[in-house]
Enzyme design. Structure first.
Site, PDB file in Angstrom:
ATOM      1  N   TYR A  97       1.432  -1.042  -0.038  1.00 52.73           N
ATOM      2  CA  TYR A  97      -0.323  -0.206   0.085  1.00 52.73           C
ATOM      3  C   TYR A  97       0.859   0.946   0.090  1.00 52.73           C
ATOM      4  CZ  TYR A  97      -4.526  -2.643   1.328  1.00 52.73           C
ATOM      5  OH  TYR A  97      -5.209  -3.138   1.073  1.00 52.73           O
ATOM      6  N   HIS A 132     -16.372  -5.703   3.977  1.00 52.66           N
ATOM      7  CA  HIS A 132     -17.267  -6.203   3.211  1.00 52.66           C
ATOM      8  C   HIS A 132     -18.609  -6.533   3.604  1.00 52.66           C
ATOM      9  CE1 HIS A 132     -16.233 -10.121   3.362  1.00 52.66           C
ATOM     10  NE2 HIS A 132     -16.841 -10.542   2.811  1.00 52.66           N
ATOM     11  N   TYR A 133     -18.497  -6.807   5.318  1.00 55.42           N
ATOM     12  CA  TYR A 133     -20.044  -6.586   6.004  1.00 55.42           C
ATOM     13  C   TYR A 133     -20.240  -5.572   6.089  1.00 55.42           C
ATOM     14  CZ  TYR A 133     -19.529 -11.410   7.408  1.00 55.42           C
ATOM     15  OH  TYR A 133     -19.225 -13.149   6.923  1.00 55.42           O
ATOM     16  N   HIS A 180     -14.968  -7.600  10.411  1.00 58.67           N
ATOM     17  CA  HIS A 180     -16.332  -7.714  10.263  1.00 58.67           C
ATOM     18  C   HIS A 180     -16.699  -8.059  11.208  1.00 58.67           C
ATOM     19  CE1 HIS A 180     -14.362  -8.513   6.461  1.00 58.67           C
ATOM     20  NE2 HIS A 180     -14.247  -9.605   6.577  1.00 58.67           N
ATOM     21  N   TYR A 210     -35.809 -12.800  12.021  1.00 55.87           N
ATOM     22  CA  TYR A 210     -36.447 -13.435  13.260  1.00 55.87           C
ATOM     23  C   TYR A 210     -37.480 -13.919  14.598  1.00 55.87           C
ATOM     24  CZ  TYR A 210     -34.026 -17.587  13.677  1.00 55.87           C
ATOM     25  OH  TYR A 210     -32.677 -18.509  14.018  1.00 55.87           O
ATOM     26  N   ARG A 216     -19.221 -28.062  16.373  1.00 58.58           N
ATOM     27  CA  ARG A 216     -19.527 -26.931  16.709  1.00 58.58           C
ATOM     28  C   ARG A 216     -18.276 -25.688  17.691  1.00 58.58           C
ATOM     29  NH1 ARG A 216     -23.538 -24.542  18.097  1.00 58.58           N
ATOM     30  NH2 ARG A 216     -23.294 -24.579  20.520  1.00 58.58           N
TER      31      ARG A 216
HETATM   32  C1  BG6 Z   1     -12.761 -12.619   4.532  1.00 57.67           C
HETATM   33  C2  BG6 Z   1     -11.857 -13.445   5.575  1.00 57.67           C
HETATM   34  O1  BG6 Z   1     -12.690 -11.501   4.506  1.00 57.67           O
HETATM   35  O2  BG6 Z   1     -14.689 -12.751   4.845  1.00 57.67           O
HETATM   36  C3  BG6 Z   1     -12.639 -14.678   4.453  1.00 57.67           C
HETATM   37  O3  BG6 Z   1     -10.997 -12.892   4.665  1.00 57.67           O
HETATM   38  C4  BG6 Z   1     -14.194 -15.262   4.752  1.00 57.67           C
HETATM   39  O4  BG6 Z   1     -11.558 -15.428   5.529  1.00 57.67           O
HETATM   40  C5  BG6 Z   1     -14.634 -13.832   4.259  1.00 57.67           C
HETATM   41  O5  BG6 Z   1     -13.833 -16.321   4.027  1.00 57.67           O
HETATM   42  C6  BG6 Z   1     -15.673 -14.441   4.337  1.00 57.67           C
HETATM   43  O6  BG6 Z   1     -17.056 -13.774   3.799  1.00 57.67           O
HETATM   44  P1  BG6 Z   1     -18.271 -13.659   3.465  1.00 57.67           P
HETATM   45  O7  BG6 Z   1     -19.164 -12.743   2.408  1.00 57.67           O
HETATM   46  O8  BG6 Z   1     -18.142 -14.809   2.450  1.00 57.67           O
HETATM   47  O9  BG6 Z   1     -19.274 -14.702   4.678  1.00 57.67           O
END
Ligand code: BG6
Length: 477
Positions: free
Chosen positions: A124, A181-182, A243, A371, A457
């Site tokens: 970066y 991305h979450y 996330h 739910y 689990r």
């Molecule tokens: C990524 C992680 O950020 O998110 C991965 O590095 C993980 O390990 C992935 O599998 C999960 O993303 P999603 O969108 O499939 O839940």
């Protein structure tokens, strides 16, 4: 300015992230009319010496079945090869972008340059220096240069601050888009609406009514093929620190003054700053059996592939309510969900408490749904009770409405200049502050993860911890 010629430059164009996420997201935006071929050009940049067509062939298979549109889209892509710290490479890239801008007659509008770094964080700083030196938007008519980066943003507080400082010297915060991305997932984006547009939840969303909150991520596969990367980071850095913590912020934050990105991010930062240090007896680490068989993973690795961590938020709303963050690889299912468990009803006259408590569950994936688990009378002549659900399943309720991919939405936000769903620098710092002490202890070999069976689990100790902090297992789903 959000109009005019748009150049999207994907750095690391021949890598996995670009192929699987970035280009497909761009293609879907194109298909839906958000990228117009008369103003957009896409550039791939990487070290590999290949032709435009080679790059197109590499990504074609990831785009979709509609050959005609795929071909048209691929024609928008040009490839430039160069190294990540060479001025020559970036000057060539700049020349190509400028040519495109001239050909699109950008004198009529401003020119916009979006750099997407689908690259490892170690490069970066040099890449950002090169962009700053050679490739900034030069249009006199306004426009912008924006940089998209992806986690991992550092490995701990110090390295993250160091990275932030290096990049921060080159670009202002409004130019930087840190992707988690979450934050682009449909049901994560729904959280603020749910919480602040529904009278139901307003009076209940606090320590008086909520017993505990779980934010859970499970995957039913291991680290296949990326053991090397994963081993350096582990599940806390890979999933929990970013996330799950981002989701926690949206579940726990106060109502923002408005929907302006800065107002929302101000509230998220406050939540993070209110998290107390993690207690010694409030986390469990695990590693699945067979993880170290991966040839790219060291035989002695102590890296956790599973973790349950209890966070405590020290403020008026949440004092005493455990927030349980749980993530694991190679478990029994693939699922991400938020589970809000309410307290028992005082003075229970039905003796139904042991059937379970009220819960509000938001399933982020798969099959988006939410739910409410509640107690109702068992239909029939007897007065007995049963647990049932008020169920909103997206597949049924919104049949045929496509749910956009997280990356699609986030890239569109970047083009539009909306930073609401991106991580601000102080947010990142506060997130690292929470986990750095624990991570350092793991890195120093002070902690041995518990072994668990793939497909299980996770370690039983995690269920014991849940019970200890007050989670009551309910029936049903
Ligand atoms: C990524 C992680 O950020 O998110 C991965 O590095 C993980 O390990 C992935 O599998 C999960 O993303 P999603 O969108 O499939 O839940």
């Amino acid at each position: 300015s959000e109009t005019g010629c748009l150049s999207i430059i994907v750095l690391g164009a021949s890598g996995d992230l670009a192929k699987k996420k970035t280009f497909p997201a761009l293609y879907h935006l194109y298909r839906q009319g958000f990228l117009h071929s008369n103003e957009v050009h896409i550039f791939g940049y990487a070290r590999t010496k290949i032709s435009d067509d080679d790059l197109r062939d590499r990504i074609r298979g990831y785009l979709g079945k509609d050959a005609e549109h795929v071909s048209k889209f691929l024609q928008l892509i040009k490839y430039v090869s160069g190294s990540y710290d060479s001025e020559d490479g970036f000057q060539l890239l700049d020349k190509e972008i400028s040519q495109h801008e001239e050909s699109k007659n950008s004198t009529e509008g401003s020119s916009r340059r979006l750099f997407y770094l689908a690259l490892p964080p170690s490069v970066y700083p040099p890449v950002c220096r090169m962009i700053k030196k050679c490739c900034m938007n030069k249009s006199d008519l306004g426009g912008w240069t924006r940089i998209v980066i992806e986690k991992p943003f550092g490995k701990d507080l110090e390295s993250a601050e160091n990275l932030s400082a290096q990049i921060g010297e080159l670009f202002e915060e409004p130019q930087l888009y840190r992707i988690d991305h979450y934050l682009g997932k449909e049901l994560v984006q729904n959280l603020l609406v749910l919480r602040f547009a529904n009278r139901f939840f307003l009076p209940l969303w606090n320590r008086d009514n909520i017993a505990n909150v779980q934010i859970v991520f499970r995957e039913d596969f291991g680290t296949e093929g990326r053991g090397g990367y994963f081993d350096e980071y582990g599940i806390i850095r890979d999933i929990i620190q970013n996330h799950l913590l981002q989701v926690l912020c949206l579940v726990a934050m106060e109502k923002p003054v408005s929907l302006k990105p800065e107002h929302i991010r101000d509230e998220k930062v406050k939540v993070l700053q209110s998290v107390l240090p993690i207690q010694d007896n409030e986390f469990v680490l695990g590693q699945y059996e067979g993880y170290r068989d991966d040839p790219t993973v060291p035989d002695q690795s102590n890296t956790p592939t599973f973790a349950t961590v209890v966070l405590r938020i020290h403020n008026e709303r949440w004092e005493g309510v455990p927030f349980i963050l749980k993530a694991g690889k190679a478990l029994n299912s693939r699922k991400a969900e938020i589970r809000v468990q309410f307290k028992d009803v005082p003075g229970d006259i039905f003796k139904c408490q042991k059937q379970g408590r009220n819960e509000f569950v938001i399933r982020l994936q798969p099959s988006e749904a939410m739910y409410m688990k509640l107690t109702v009378k068992q239909p029939g002549l007897e007065m007995s009770t049963v647990q049932s659900e008020l169920d909103l399943s997206y597949m049924q309720r919104y049949q045929g409405v496509p749910i956009p991919e997280a990356y699609e939405r986030l890239i569109l936000d970047t083009i539009r200049g909306d930073q609401q769903h991106f991580v601000r620098r102080d947010e990142l710092k506060a997130a690292w502050e929470i986990f750095t002490p624990l991570l350092h202890r793991i890195d120093n070999g002070e902690m041995k993860p518990k072994e668990y069976q793939p497909g299980s689990r996770g370690p039983v100790e995690a269920d014991e911890l849940l019970a200890k902090v007050g989670y009551v297992q309910t029936h049903g789903y």
